[in-house]
Write an enzyme that holds these catalytic residues in place. Structure first.
Site, PDB file in Angstrom:
ATOM      1  N   ASP A  92      31.771  -3.229   1.017  1.00 18.70           N
ATOM      2  CA  ASP A  92      30.882  -4.388   1.114  1.00 18.70           C
ATOM      3  C   ASP A  92      29.425  -3.936   1.053  1.00 18.70           C
ATOM      4  OD1 ASP A  92      29.561  -6.723   1.733  1.00 18.70           O
ATOM      5  OD2 ASP A  92      30.208  -6.770   3.832  1.00 18.70           O
ATOM      6  N   HIS A 136      33.755  -7.736   2.135  1.00 18.51           N
ATOM      7  CA  HIS A 136      32.982  -8.624   3.020  1.00 18.51           C
ATOM      8  C   HIS A 136      33.884  -9.405   3.995  1.00 18.51           C
ATOM      9  CE1 HIS A 136      29.073 -10.213   3.926  1.00 18.51           C
ATOM     10  NE2 HIS A 136      29.357 -11.440   3.589  1.00 18.51           N
ATOM     11  N   SER A 157      29.252 -12.280   8.181  1.00 14.75           N
ATOM     12  CA  SER A 157      28.058 -12.301   7.360  1.00 14.75           C
ATOM     13  C   SER A 157      26.870 -12.796   8.196  1.00 14.75           C
ATOM     14  CB  SER A 157      28.341 -13.213   6.162  1.00 14.75           C
ATOM     15  OG  SER A 157      27.473 -13.000   5.120  1.00 14.75           O
TER      16      SER A 157
END
Ligand SMILES: *[C@@H]1O[C@H](CO)[C@@H](O)[C@H](O)[C@H]1NC(C)=O
Ligand SMILES: *[C@@H]1O[C@H](CO)[C@@H](O)[C@H](O)[C@H]1NC(C)=O
Ligand SMILES: *[C@@H]1O[C@H](CO)[C@@H](O)[C@H](O)[C@H]1NC(C)=O
Ligand SMILES: *[C@@H]1O[C@H](CO)[C@@H](O)[C@H](O)[C@H]1NC(C)=O
Length: 505
Positions: free
Chosen positions: A431, A456, A181
């Site tokens: 995602d 994710h 991320s």
């Protein structure tokens, strides 16, 4: 609707959290510490030691400013590491580092087979790594927050690695960066900015192209929407039609009160936008954590949670109120364990306010929702309005083109083909952040690994007995590539020593 990005943790005041609408955070409300009781957490906690490093507040000036303590976790898994064996360095995200460490079991799992030392470094202004002694002081105003930047965070990592290696006489140990991320963005950017400090980076679900007009601003909400659509067209339609119903109900005399009752809120609503944001968050996070096994990353959830949500929404008899369907659906997200008495829309145990600051300064990631393809209310990213909110909330004007000036992003293939090396960009197409990710191979060593059914940064999570074959293979490919980088490094070192040696005799 919130349209910035998401991430994580600190206690935040209601005023702060409410101040910037239209920010989509990476991880968001409810993520983290209160869920920190799974077995994986205990396992990894036993493997590391927590340390603190006196860190310089401003790496880019000579001003005399107070230092601060940066927290980092070090684990010599299985006691196998001695220099020059590798160091695996996780670039901490916008939140508590212990929580990230718990949710990136992959790094811990593979370390022993590399005899690697594992380091997880906390990002400044998050968790316990607070400048000025406390969160309150650190977050006081634009002046105290001005050292909360990605450049400073990456410089912290570089300084920490250099000092740690010196202390342990590990100057020859190759460093491999990991991040998921926002942490993945940091890992990729750090590899590009500090090639002498790290030999490569695994950047998982890192939307480094979600800036300016590089990726379409609609991609995030389009992907969330198509995740629901692929489960059930009806589910998608119910959600898409629910927003108008919600808003219309809010307009009746006691509409807000009856909505508050229907949605079992702890406190009565003041406007329907609060409720829309809460629903928006549930759908967006569900898309991020649509994992093939039960998990509790953001919330405790069943395997394939979107499928479960849609089962609920679709499962009622014809004629059921659309908001009852929606409520039952999001209850999978907010109340899967069945232990919630009432829903608190302001509950934000992880204090995302740090991310709001970052979104209002450097991390301007435009997001829109397009009527045709999105199940969310239509919304057009309005930069001037956004900038006004930032000025109002923090007294700062964003610099929306700074990230691409500092780190690049435009025409990334052409640029990195000749310049960069040793980066893995992994993305799962479920995602919503994958829309801003690098999805194509750039060179023989800047590799995009794309999985159709990944959510994710699923690759960074601990492996489970229920991992599908594509996930096992994805991790095997990553391990192979990282091994290649390390072997190349050792070979280059040996080769250099060998060829230079004669000059010195
Ligand atoms: C390296 O050692 C010095 C002196 O003991 C210490 O102050 C510093 O924190 C150490 N650095 C790291 C990264 O642990
Ligand atoms: C509505 O406003 C009141 C007064 O500002 C506040 O205490 C309450 O928390 C708000 N309700 C919600 C659900 O945010
Ligand atoms: C959460 O789930 C439990 C069990 O189904 C239920 O009794 C409770 O009312 C739910 N809480 C809310 C706020 O809906
Ligand atoms: C990039 O190359 C690797 C092999 O090095 C391959 O496994 C992968 O599928 C390629 N990625 C894409 C998006 O084509």
């Amino acid at each position: 609707m919130k349209l910035f990005l998401v991430l994580l943790i600190l206690l935040v005041t209601a005023a702060e959290s409410a101040s910037i609408p239209h920010v989509r955070r990476f991880l968001g409300h409810f993520a983290g510490s209160r869920l920190r009781n799974n077995a994986g957490a205990a396992l990894h906690a036993a493997q590391y030691e927590t340390r603190y490093f006196r860190q310089r507040l401003d790496h880019f000036s000579f001003a005399e400013l107070p230092d601060f303590n940066q927290r980092y976790l070090v684990g010599n898994t299985a006691g196998l590491w001695t220099p020059p064996a590798p160091i695996f360095f996780y670039c901490g995200n916008e939140g508590d580092i212990e929580w990230f460490s718990e949710n990136t079991g992959f790094v811990w799992e593979i370390a022993p087979s590399f005899s690697a030392l594992v380091v997880f470094a906390e990002h400044r202004y998050y968790g316990l790594s607070m400048p000025f002694g406390s969160k309150e002081e650190a977050y006081k105003d634009a002046k105290s927050l001005s050292y909360l930047t990605t450049e400073q965070a990456i410089a912290d990592f570089a300084t920490l690695i250099t000092d740690l290696k010196r202390n342990m006489s590990a100057e020859d140990s190759p460093v491999v960066l990991f991040g998921g991320s926002y942490g993945g963005m940091l890992a990729a950017w750090m590899r590009l900015k500090y090639p002498h400090i790290a030999i490569g980076a695994l950047a998982s679900s890192a939307p480094i192209l979600q800036f300016e007009n590089i990726s379409p601003p609609e991609s995030f909400y389009d992907i969330v929407s198509s995740d629901f659509k692929r489960e059930s067209m009806n589910c998608f339609d119910v959600i898409k039609n629910s927003w108008d119903v919600l808003e219309a109900q809010g307009k009746y005399g006691d509409g807000l009160i009856s909505l508050s009752g229907k949605f079992r809120l702890c406190k009565d609503l003041n406007n329907t936008e609060q409720l829309s944001d809460w629903l928006d968050s549930a759908y967006s996070y569900l898309a991020m954590v649509d994992y093939p096994y039960a998990s509790s990353f953001l919330m405790p959830l069943p395997a394939y949670p979107i499928k479960e949500v849609c089962k609920k929404i679709d499962g009622f008899p014809d004629g059921t109120d659309i908001l009852d369907r929606v409520f039952a659906g999001v209850s999978i997200y907010y109340n899967y364990t069945g232990s919630v008495d009432c829903f608190d829309l302001e509950d934000d145990p992880h204090g995302m306010s740090g991310w709001d600051w970052q979104a209002c300064t450097e991390m301007v990631m435009p997001m829109s929702s397009r009527k045709e393809s999105s199940m969310f209310p239509p919304y057009e990213f309005d930069y001037p309005a956004f900038a006004d909110e930032c000025i109002q909330s923090y007294g700062v004007r964003p610099r929306p083109t700074w990230v691409t000036t500092e780190f690049g992003g435009h025409d990334i293939s052409t640029v990195l083909k000749k310049f960069g090396s040793n980066i893995i960009f992994s993305n799962g197409l479920l995602d919503p952040w994958s829309g801003g990710g690098v999805l194509q191979n750039i060179s023989h060593s800047i590799i995009a690994l794309v999985t159709k059914l990944g959510a994710h940064h699923i690759d960074l999570r601990s492996s489970t007995a229920d991992d599908p074959k594509w996930l096992v293979e994805l991790r095997e490919t990553e391990i192979k590539l990282i091994k290649g980088w390390i072997n190349d490094y050792y070979q280059d070192k040996a080769f250099t020593a060998y060829s230079i040696f004669p000059l010195f005799i």
